[in-house]
Design a protein around this motif. Structure first.
Motif, PDB file in Angstrom:
ATOM      1  N   GLY A   1      29.964  15.817  42.362  1.00  0.00           N
ATOM      2  CA  GLY A   1      29.966  15.836  43.823  1.00  0.00           C
ATOM      3  C   GLY A   1      28.779  16.551  44.435  1.00  0.00           C
ATOM      4  N   LEU A   2      27.665  16.576  43.717  1.00  0.00           N
ATOM      5  CA  LEU A   2      26.454  17.228  44.224  1.00  0.00           C
ATOM      6  C   LEU A   2      25.588  16.180  44.929  1.00  0.00           C
ATOM      7  CD1 LEU A   2      25.859  19.442  41.076  1.00  0.00           C
ATOM      8  CD2 LEU A   2      26.777  20.171  43.287  1.00  0.00           C
ATOM      9  N   ASP A   3      26.065  15.757  46.092  1.00  0.00           N
ATOM     10  CA  ASP A   3      25.487  14.608  46.787  1.00  0.00           C
ATOM     11  C   ASP A   3      24.033  14.800  47.197  1.00  0.00           C
ATOM     12  OD1 ASP A   3      28.103  13.881  46.449  1.00  0.00           O
ATOM     13  OD2 ASP A   3      28.405  13.225  48.517  1.00  0.00           O
ATOM     14  N   ASN A   4      23.679  15.967  47.709  1.00  0.00           N
ATOM     15  CA  ASN A   4      22.298  16.183  48.149  1.00  0.00           C
ATOM     16  C   ASN A   4      21.331  16.077  46.969  1.00  0.00           C
ATOM     17  OD1 ASN A   4      23.012  16.511  50.820  1.00  0.00           O
ATOM     18  ND2 ASN A   4      23.144  18.735  50.678  1.00  0.00           N
ATOM     19  N   LEU A   5      21.670  16.727  45.873  1.00  0.00           N
ATOM     20  CA  LEU A   5      20.818  16.631  44.677  1.00  0.00           C
ATOM     21  C   LEU A   5      20.792  15.205  44.149  1.00  0.00           C
ATOM     22  CD1 LEU A   5      21.506  19.846  42.557  1.00  0.00           C
ATOM     23  CD2 LEU A   5      19.324  19.052  43.465  1.00  0.00           C
ATOM     24  N   PHE A   6      21.941  14.538  44.181  1.00  0.00           N
ATOM     25  CA  PHE A   6      22.015  13.147  43.734  1.00  0.00           C
ATOM     26  C   PHE A   6      21.016  12.298  44.509  1.00  0.00           C
ATOM     27  CE2 PHE A   6      23.447   8.805  44.099  1.00  0.00           C
ATOM     28  CZ  PHE A   6      23.805   8.469  42.811  1.00  0.00           C
ATOM     29  N   ASN A   7      21.035  12.411  45.827  1.00  0.00           N
ATOM     30  CA  ASN A   7      20.146  11.591  46.667  1.00  0.00           C
ATOM     31  C   ASN A   7      18.672  11.910  46.430  1.00  0.00           C
ATOM     32  OD1 ASN A   7      22.093   9.974  48.003  1.00  0.00           O
ATOM     33  ND2 ASN A   7      22.672  11.745  49.234  1.00  0.00           N
ATOM     34  N   ILE A   8      18.352  13.177  46.219  1.00  0.00           N
ATOM     35  CA  ILE A   8      16.961  13.552  45.924  1.00  0.00           C
ATOM     36  C   ILE A   8      16.505  12.907  44.619  1.00  0.00           C
ATOM     37  CG2 ILE A   8      15.478  15.492  45.234  1.00  0.00           C
ATOM     38  CD1 ILE A   8      17.147  17.210  47.248  1.00  0.00           C
ATOM     39  N   HIS A   9      17.334  13.025  43.587  1.00  0.00           N
ATOM     40  CA  HIS A   9      16.962  12.461  42.284  1.00  0.00           C
ATOM     41  C   HIS A   9      16.975  10.938  42.300  1.00  0.00           C
ATOM     42  CE1 HIS A   9      16.460  16.036  39.812  1.00  0.00           C
ATOM     43  NE2 HIS A   9      17.407  16.592  40.548  1.00  0.00           N
ATOM     44  N   LEU A  10      17.875  10.345  43.067  1.00  0.00           N
ATOM     45  CA  LEU A  10      17.915   8.889  43.196  1.00  0.00           C
ATOM     46  C   LEU A  10      16.591   8.367  43.750  1.00  0.00           C
ATOM     47  CD1 LEU A  10      19.643   6.251  43.070  1.00  0.00           C
ATOM     48  CD2 LEU A  10      20.250   6.730  45.446  1.00  0.00           C
ATOM     49  N   ARG A  11      16.089   8.999  44.795  1.00  0.00           N
ATOM     50  CA  ARG A  11      14.795   8.591  45.382  1.00  0.00           C
ATOM     51  C   ARG A  11      13.654   8.777  44.371  1.00  0.00           C
ATOM     52  NH1 ARG A  11      17.159  10.793  49.919  1.00  0.00           N
ATOM     53  NH2 ARG A  11      16.233  12.844  49.593  1.00  0.00           N
ATOM     54  N   ASP A  12      13.665   9.921  43.674  1.00  0.00           N
ATOM     55  CA  ASP A  12      12.605  10.193  42.698  1.00  0.00           C
ATOM     56  C   ASP A  12      12.603   9.167  41.565  1.00  0.00           C
ATOM     57  OD1 ASP A  12      11.842  12.376  44.184  1.00  0.00           O
ATOM     58  OD2 ASP A  12      12.775  13.862  42.843  1.00  0.00           O
ATOM     59  N   ILE A  13      13.777   8.860  41.059  1.00  0.00           N
ATOM     60  CA  ILE A  13      13.869   7.892  39.955  1.00  0.00           C
ATOM     61  C   ILE A  13      13.454   6.510  40.436  1.00  0.00           C
ATOM     62  CG2 ILE A  13      15.446   6.760  38.339  1.00  0.00           C
ATOM     63  CD1 ILE A  13      17.100   9.396  38.394  1.00  0.00           C
ATOM     64  N   SER A  14      13.869   6.138  41.635  1.00  0.00           N
ATOM     65  CA  SER A  14      13.485   4.824  42.185  1.00  0.00           C
ATOM     66  C   SER A  14      11.972   4.693  42.273  1.00  0.00           C
ATOM     67  CB  SER A  14      14.105   4.616  43.568  1.00  0.00           C
ATOM     68  OG  SER A  14      15.486   4.520  43.476  1.00  0.00           O
ATOM     69  N   LYS A  15      11.306   5.739  42.758  1.00  0.00           N
ATOM     70  CA  LYS A  15       9.835   5.714  42.834  1.00  0.00           C
ATOM     71  C   LYS A  15       9.218   5.623  41.444  1.00  0.00           C
ATOM     72  CE  LYS A  15       9.605   8.381  47.112  1.00  0.00           C
ATOM     73  NZ  LYS A  15       9.320   9.697  47.698  1.00  0.00           N
ATOM     74  N   GLN A  16       9.770   6.370  40.513  1.00  0.00           N
ATOM     75  CA  GLN A  16       9.268   6.355  39.137  1.00  0.00           C
ATOM     76  C   GLN A  16       9.407   4.953  38.528  1.00  0.00           C
ATOM     77  OE1 GLN A  16      11.290   9.285  36.749  1.00  0.00           O
ATOM     78  NE2 GLN A  16      10.230   8.710  34.879  1.00  0.00           N
ATOM     79  N   LEU A  17      10.530   4.305  38.778  1.00  0.00           N
ATOM     80  CA  LEU A  17      10.746   2.959  38.244  1.00  0.00           C
ATOM     81  C   LEU A  17       9.823   1.943  38.905  1.00  0.00           C
ATOM     82  CD1 LEU A  17      14.634   2.869  37.905  1.00  0.00           C
ATOM     83  CD2 LEU A  17      12.931   3.026  36.075  1.00  0.00           C
ATOM     84  N   ASP A  18       9.554   2.104  40.191  1.00  0.00           N
ATOM     85  CA  ASP A  18       8.657   1.177  40.883  1.00  0.00           C
ATOM     86  C   ASP A  18       7.244   1.227  40.301  1.00  0.00           C
ATOM     87  OD1 ASP A  18      10.626   0.203  42.551  1.00  0.00           O
ATOM     88  OD2 ASP A  18      10.167   1.600  44.186  1.00  0.00           O
ATOM     89  N   ARG A  19       6.852   2.377  39.761  1.00  0.00           N
ATOM     90  CA  ARG A  19       5.512   2.525  39.171  1.00  0.00           C
ATOM     91  C   ARG A  19       5.463   2.095  37.704  1.00  0.00           C
ATOM     92  NH1 ARG A  19       6.074   7.550  41.858  1.00  0.00           N
ATOM     93  NH2 ARG A  19       6.459   8.536  39.851  1.00  0.00           N
ATOM     94  N   MET A  20       6.605   1.827  37.113  1.00  0.00           N
ATOM     95  CA  MET A  20       6.669   1.520  35.680  1.00  0.00           C
ATOM     96  C   MET A  20       6.030   0.164  35.376  1.00  0.00           C
ATOM     97  SD  MET A  20      10.094   1.500  33.311  1.00  0.00           S
ATOM     98  CE  MET A  20      10.279   3.251  33.043  1.00  0.00           C
ATOM     99  N   ASN A  21       5.202   0.109  34.335  1.00  0.00           N
ATOM    100  CA  ASN A  21       4.532  -1.134  33.949  1.00  0.00           C
ATOM    101  C   ASN A  21       5.336  -1.967  32.956  1.00  0.00           C
ATOM    102  OD1 ASN A  21       2.230  -0.676  35.532  1.00  0.00           O
ATOM    103  ND2 ASN A  21       1.371   0.660  33.969  1.00  0.00           N
TER     104      ASN A  21
END
Length: 166
Positions: free
Chosen positions: A50-70
């Protein structure tokens, strides 16, 4: 164990424990080479706790990381996994109305991943047929490819999702 008589059972237990620790080290070592996998595990834990704020921060970070993945195979696989976690996160918080696009994206990422894997596997099957004269009574990948209208599917991807038309 200095001063103690050799005990074969104790040695077997110690060797078994050492083997288990070695296997755990191999898993840990490999996971450090796959940071996205670790990040998805972290997201799961944040969601469960239930750590929603941290979840949302990491969700955005992972999404950006995946968008850059080759590596497209892993990119689509991890994006699919990410959307499973994200959809579940929102469903558990009674926010189903917010996940319609996520459900679609999850399905599309699964299709992109499957297409990449299917093409790679059919390529390998063709090589095995030509190199080793392999024959199969039934070949599900071939049958699926014969039934699918891949050309039309690719045209729709090109038209509606050009960023994924590779």
């Amino acid at each position: 164990y200095p001063g103690k008589k050799y005990n074969d059972t104790v040695m077997r237990i110690l060797i078994s424990d050492l083997l288990r620790l070695g296997e755990e080290y191999l898993i840990y070592s490999k996971s450090k080479q796959m940071p996205v996998g670790e990040s998805l595990i972290l997201l799961e834990e944040l969601k469960e706790r239930g750590l929603d704020n941290l979840f949302n921060i990491h969700l955005r970070d992972i999404s950006k990381q995946l968008d850059r993945m080759n590596d497209l195979r892993n990119k689509y696989f991890y994006k699919f996994e990410l959307e499973i976690i994200n959809v579940d996160f929102n469903v558990r918080r009674d926010r189903q109305q917010q996940i319609c696009s996520n459900v679609l994206e999850r399905a599309e990422n699964l299709i992109y991943f499957t297409m990449i894997e299917l093409v790679k596997n059919i390529h390998d099957l063709i090589i095995n047929e030509r190199t080793y004269n392999s024959k199969f009574d039934f070949n599900l990948p071939y049958e699926l490819l014969k039934m699918a209208d891949v050309k039309s599917l690719m045209e729709m991807i090109k038209k509606y999702r050009p960023e994924h038309y590779w």
